[in-house]
Motif scaffolding. Sequence first.
Motif, PDB file in Angstrom:
ATOM      1  N   VAL A   1      -3.979   6.801   4.794  1.00 50.62           N
ATOM      2  CA  VAL A   1      -3.518   8.039   5.415  1.00 50.62           C
ATOM      3  C   VAL A   1      -3.617   7.878   6.923  1.00 50.62           C
ATOM      4  O   VAL A   1      -4.687   7.542   7.448  1.00 50.62           O
TER       5      VAL A   1
ATOM      6  N   GLU B   1      -4.601  10.321  -3.111  1.00 51.79           N
ATOM      7  CA  GLU B   1      -3.332   9.957  -3.743  1.00 51.79           C
ATOM      8  C   GLU B   1      -2.642   8.769  -3.071  1.00 51.79           C
ATOM      9  O   GLU B   1      -1.585   8.323  -3.536  1.00 51.79           O
ATOM     10  N   HIS B   2      -3.214   8.278  -1.971  1.00 53.74           N
ATOM     11  CA  HIS B   2      -2.600   7.183  -1.219  1.00 53.74           C
ATOM     12  C   HIS B   2      -3.647   6.167  -0.802  1.00 53.74           C
ATOM     13  O   HIS B   2      -4.824   6.499  -0.626  1.00 53.74           O
ATOM     14  N   ASP B   3      -3.184   4.925  -0.584  1.00 54.48           N
ATOM     15  CA  ASP B   3      -4.106   3.872  -0.128  1.00 54.48           C
ATOM     16  C   ASP B   3      -4.480   4.048   1.337  1.00 54.48           C
ATOM     17  O   ASP B   3      -5.580   3.686   1.749  1.00 54.48           O
TER      18      ASP B   3
ATOM     19  N   ALA C   1       0.544   7.667   3.540  1.00 49.50           N
ATOM     20  CA  ALA C   1       0.869   9.049   3.898  1.00 49.50           C
ATOM     21  C   ALA C   1       0.643   9.227   5.384  1.00 49.50           C
ATOM     22  O   ALA C   1      -0.288   8.643   5.957  1.00 49.50           O
TER      23      ALA C   1
ATOM     24  N   SER D   1       0.829  -1.202   0.000  1.00 48.44           N
ATOM     25  CA  SER D   1       0.000   0.000   0.000  1.00 48.44           C
ATOM     26  C   SER D   1       0.864   1.252   0.000  1.00 48.44           C
ATOM     27  O   SER D   1       1.947   1.281   0.594  1.00 48.44           O
ATOM     28  N   SER D   2       0.357   2.296  -0.636  1.00 43.99           N
ATOM     29  CA  SER D   2       1.001   3.608  -0.541  1.00 43.99           C
ATOM     30  C   SER D   2       0.469   4.290   0.710  1.00 43.99           C
ATOM     31  O   SER D   2      -0.736   4.263   0.987  1.00 43.99           O
TER      32      SER D   2
ATOM     33  N   VAL E   1       7.251   6.544   2.875  1.00 38.76           N
ATOM     34  CA  VAL E   1       5.926   7.087   3.136  1.00 38.76           C
ATOM     35  C   VAL E   1       5.956   8.597   2.882  1.00 38.76           C
ATOM     36  O   VAL E   1       6.990   9.248   3.042  1.00 38.76           O
ATOM     37  N   THR E   2       4.826   9.128   2.465  1.00 38.94           N
ATOM     38  CA  THR E   2       4.686  10.570   2.306  1.00 38.94           C
ATOM     39  C   THR E   2       4.400  11.185   3.669  1.00 38.94           C
ATOM     40  O   THR E   2       3.594  10.630   4.439  1.00 38.94           O
TER      41      THR E   2
END
Length: 238
Positions: free
Chosen positions: A106, A102-104, A34, A31-32, A61-62
């Motif tokens: 947060v 924008e991410h999977d 943030a 997963s992406s 990670v963002t």
Amino acid sequence: MTILVITGTGTEVGKTIVTAAVAAAAAAAGSSVAVLKPAQTGVRPHERGDADEVARLAGAVTTLELARYPEPLAPATAARRAGLASVRPCEVADAAAKLATEHDLVLVEGAGGLLVRFDDEGGTLADAARLLNAPVLVVASAGLGTLNTTELTARELRRRGLDFAGVVIGSWPNEPDLASRCNLADLPVVAEAPLLGAVPEGTGAIEPADFRAWAPSWLAPRLGGTWDAVAFSAGCAP
């Protein structure tokens, strides 16, 4: 679960390390991720904050910080004393919602406990969670006194109609005392919510590669891990 709000029963209970563990487990699953820190206090402009620590431990990670104040105080107080703008819950919600496009996943890490004030109007992390309609994960300490603070936090979450995901013990002692071991059974009872993990004491000091490899073993499947509350509690039974 696209957005998860992470709060504590107080300060120094392991919120940042738990946030890093959840981020690492999610990233390991592909997963992406943030991480949003609405208000960082007690850190000067060029010093590392909690979001930086999460990134160091969890990897790619963002991170986003909305405000930073130099004194280690509640955000509203720190902002007032520094003569800086405070953060409002609507700003937290807007930032998290944008990151979620924008991410999977947060992760929104609060400051201190659920009702610590962001601004002089009384805005809190609980207000941001309500605006986001996001579940709230509570990080609690292991030992004596945690039942009271955890139950108070749980009652406030329910009073506000918020989704209480569960409880993670932020720093499980290497040598747990009787209170800590008994609390494994008592915490889910007083919280009326599941125990979703126990992060070992001192994990923030291990090598990031080891942290990322072991993080899933500290968290229950709902948080992307393999930790089993029944087996863990049985192994620590008083």
